[in-house]
Design a protein around this motif. Structure first.
Motif, short mmCIF file in Angstrom:
data_model
loop_
_atom_site.label_atom_id
_atom_site.label_comp_id
_atom_site.label_asym_id
_atom_site.label_seq_id
_atom_site.Cartn_x
_atom_site.Cartn_y
_atom_site.Cartn_z
N SER A 1 -5.21 1.21 -0.45
CA SER A 1 -5.09 1.19 1.00
C SER A 1 -5.34 -0.25 1.44
CB SER A 1 -6.12 2.13 1.63
OG SER A 1 -6.01 2.14 3.03
N GLU B 1 1.28 3.32 2.18
CA GLU B 1 1.84 3.52 3.51
C GLU B 1 2.98 2.56 3.83
OE1 GLU B 1 -1.66 2.62 3.37
OE2 GLU B 1 -2.21 4.70 3.06
N ARG B 2 2.85 1.29 3.33
CA ARG B 2 3.85 0.30 3.73
C ARG B 2 3.73 -0.99 2.93
NH1 ARG B 2 1.35 -2.59 9.01
NH2 ARG B 2 -0.81 -2.26 8.50
N SER C 1 0.87 -1.17 0.00
CA SER C 1 0.00 0.00 0.00
C SER C 1 0.91 1.22 0.00
CB SER C 1 -0.92 0.00 1.23
OG SER C 1 -0.21 0.35 2.39
#
Length: 135
Positions: free
Chosen positions: A83, A13-14, A11
């Motif tokens: 996400s 984010e990570r 995602s």
């Protein structure tokens, strides 16, 4: 024993997961897909749903994704999620906040095509909410 292949769930984010697996079930836009080793090369969009991963060690893990793409090759599979969260981290409040945001965006949209896509996304989120967090 089934052949193992490389799988990554990423995602913005990570990196949520990167390991050898024997099976991945993806919520593709046109229906669920099961990916095994030596799968034909495919690229597909994914809708909000649950990605189920069976590791080479036989353990199963589930992740909730909120759209994105899957790139499938005979040697591996990569899911690029807009996400994503481990299923255990998803709460009723998390999903309700996403549903309310999508409802607000759809209500404010002026372009017919964009509004239709937002309404479809809202429908998918609502279906996901009912599937993973029953009343």
């Amino acid at each position: 024993m089934a052949d193992a292949f490389n799988f990554e769930l990423v995602s913005p984010e990570r990196l949520l997961l990167s390991e050898k697996v024997t099976e991945v079930v993806i919520p593709a836009t046109l229906g669920e897909m099961t990916v095994l080793a030596n799968h034909a090369p495919t690229m597909t969009t994914i809708k909000p749903g649950v990605v189920t991963v069976k590791s080479a060690a036989g353990q199963e893990a589930k992740y909730v994704v909120f759209g994105g793409f899957a790139d499938i090759l005979p040697t591996g599979c990569t899911v690029l999620a807009e996400s994503a969260l481990p299923l255990s981290d998803v709460t009723r409040e998390t999903l309700q906040a996403r549903i309310e945001a999508a409802r607000s965006d759809a209500g404010a949209a002026t372009d017919h095509e964009h509004k239709t896509k937002l309404e479809e996304y809202l429908s998918q989120l609502t279906e996901l909410n009912g599937a993973i967090l029953p009343a």
